[in-house]
Design an enzyme around this catalytic site. Sequence first.
Site, PDB file in Angstrom:
ATOM      1  N   ASP A  36       0.582  -0.864  -0.193  1.00  0.00           N
ATOM      2  CA  ASP A  36       0.288  -0.435  -0.273  1.00  0.00           C
ATOM      3  C   ASP A  36       1.246   0.757   0.316  1.00  0.00           C
ATOM      4  O   ASP A  36       1.973   1.463  -0.151  1.00  0.00           O
ATOM      5  CB  ASP A  36      -1.004  -0.271   1.196  1.00  0.00           C
ATOM      6  CG  ASP A  36      -0.353  -0.284   2.589  1.00  0.00           C
ATOM      7  OD1 ASP A  36       0.987   0.331   2.837  1.00  0.00           O
ATOM      8  OD2 ASP A  36      -0.663  -0.652   3.988  1.00  0.00           O
ATOM      9  N   LYS A  58      -4.787   3.323  -1.058  1.00  0.00           N
ATOM     10  CA  LYS A  58      -5.361   4.355  -0.872  1.00  0.00           C
ATOM     11  C   LYS A  58      -4.471   5.428  -0.948  1.00  0.00           C
ATOM     12  O   LYS A  58      -3.602   6.024  -0.887  1.00  0.00           O
ATOM     13  CB  LYS A  58      -5.841   4.582   0.175  1.00  0.00           C
ATOM     14  CG  LYS A  58      -7.032   2.865   0.353  1.00  0.00           C
ATOM     15  CD  LYS A  58      -8.070   3.833   1.877  1.00  0.00           C
ATOM     16  CE  LYS A  58      -8.693   2.200   2.568  1.00  0.00           C
ATOM     17  NZ  LYS A  58      -8.853   1.860   3.661  1.00  0.00           N
ATOM     18  N   MET A 173      -3.666   9.915  11.606  1.00  0.00           N
ATOM     19  CA  MET A 173      -4.554  10.115  10.196  1.00  0.00           C
ATOM     20  C   MET A 173      -5.673  10.964  10.687  1.00  0.00           C
ATOM     21  O   MET A 173      -6.453  10.756  10.949  1.00  0.00           O
ATOM     22  CB  MET A 173      -5.152   8.940  10.329  1.00  0.00           C
ATOM     23  CG  MET A 173      -4.347   7.727   9.724  1.00  0.00           C
ATOM     24  SD  MET A 173      -5.413   5.973   8.913  1.00  0.00           S
ATOM     25  CE  MET A 173      -5.611   5.630  10.776  1.00  0.00           C
TER      26      MET A 173
END
Length: 510
Positions: A36, A58, A173
Site C-alpha cells: 500500500d 489508497k 490519521m
Amino acid sequence: MPTGKVYLVGAGPGDPKLITVRGLEALQRSEVVVYDRLAGPQLLNRIPDHVERIYVGKRPDRHTMKQEEINRLLVDLALQGKTVCRLKGGDPTVFGRVGEEAGLLRQHGIDYEIVPGITSAIAVPAYAGIPVTHRELASSFSVVTGHESPDKLDRSIQWDKVTNATGTLLFLMGVAKIGYISEQLIRYGRPPETSVALVRWGTRAEQATLVGTLADIEAKVKEANFQPPAVIVVGDVVKQREELQWIERKPLFGRRVLVTRARSQASELADRIDELGGEPYEFPVIETRLPERPEAVQAIREALACAEAYDLVVLTSVNGVEYFFRWLERTGTDIRRFHKAEFAAVGPKTAEALRARGITPCPLPEKFHAESLLDSLGGRVKAGQKALLPRGDLARELLPKELGALGVEAVSVDVYETVPTGRKDEFLLELLREGGIHAVTFTSSSTVTNLIEALKGMGEEAPAELLAGAKLVCIGPITAKTAEKYGLSVAACSEASTIDGLVQTLIDSL
C-alpha cells in the site's frame, strides 16, 4: 496444487531500514508482494525483479481496492500456491486491519504469519525528538484513530475517559479533524495550553513538524496548509523536542538523493547519505559482469599467459581489481607470476582493494584520474617496458595511448563490461516530476549515459528537463563533461574523485 503461504508484514513508518529482520526475510522470499501507499518504495527495490508487485493502497483521490477485495486477493494468490507478502505501513496490528485479512485466510485453511512492524505512533514522534513517555512527564500513552467523522469519533471514543487516561495521547490519521479533537480534549479536561505536535511523513525526506497548543493548533494547521498523513502527539512530552531533535540537525535532513551507481557499489554512498540525515533513493542504472564475448575472453587469457613479461600493472578502479583477481582464479594464474611487475592504482579505494589482497601499489597520484597517474609514474616507466591494463570496456584510451607514446607496450584487456540494468521505476518518475528528488549523484560517465537512457526507456522524451529540478553532483570533471554533453546542468563537481569528496560536495551544494 499445494496451498501457498501469506506473510502479513509491518514495513515500519517509511524509512526502509526500519523494517524488522524477519519482515525483510519474508519480503525477499515471497513470489508476490501486495503493498500500500505507506510502505516505503525503496523496500520494493530489495526484492528480485521477477517478483510480482500488486499495489492495493489508497490514494487521496480514490480507493484503489476495497479491503474486502484485498482480503479476497490474498486468498486467491495463496490458493494458487504462491508465497505472498502483504506489506503494510507501520505495524499491521495497529489500525492495519490485519485481523480481517488473517481471519479470512484462516477460514480457507491458508497458512499465514503476522510479522510485527515498528508502529508510526512511536517511531514518527521519535524522529521528531519526541519520546512518547518520560519519567517526569508521562508514564503511559494511548493510541487513537482520528480518521473518522466527528459523529463516528464520538461513538468510538469515550472522550471523558480517554482525555486524561494517559499522559500522552497519540492520534493517527487525524489532521483533518484536529479542530474537533482539540475541542473535545479541552471540553473534557485538558488545559488549552497543553502542547501538541503534528509530525508529517515522519522518517522520510518529507518529514515536517508543526508545534502548538490545543488552543491554537487548528489555526496553525490551516495557516501552514499542513497536510496528512501525520501523527498527532498531545502532552507535555512534546516540550522535549526543543532539546531532543536529532535528525533535523543533520546536514542532509529533508533531502532525497538519487544514487545511480551499480547495485554492488551503491551501498557505501547510500549509507553515507543516510548517516548524514538524507534519504538515499537507489536506482542502479548499470551493472558490471564478466565479458562473455569469445574474443574478449581469448584476449584476457592471452594477456595473463605472459604474466612474467610485465613491468607494470595498472588498475584504475575497484571493479578492475575485483575482476582482475576473478580472472586470475578463473584461468588458474598464480599472482606470483607477476613478480617482475610494479602495481599502480588510481584512487585510494583502488589502492585499498589491492592492499586487501596483499599488494602494496606504488605512490598514489594527487588527483585520481589517468592523467595524474601518468604524471606520478614519472621516471618509473621506460621505453621498452610492458604494462598490463585490466579495466572495463568503457575505459578511456588516454592511458594506453600515452604509455605508448613513452615507448611502453600497453596491453589493455576488458576484464569486465558495464551494461545497463534496464530497470523501470514509475515511482521514481513520479518523484522527479513532483520535485521529490533533491539531488542526483553521478559517479562515472556511464551512470550519466545510462540514467538518460533509462528515463527514455520509461517514456521520457526530455530527460534533461525532468532532471532540471534536482541538483546534479558529479564525481570528477570527466563525469561532469559527460553530463553537460547531454544538456544537463551540473550544480557541483567534487575536486577529489572519491566518495568522500562527492559526499562533501553534495553537502555544500544543498
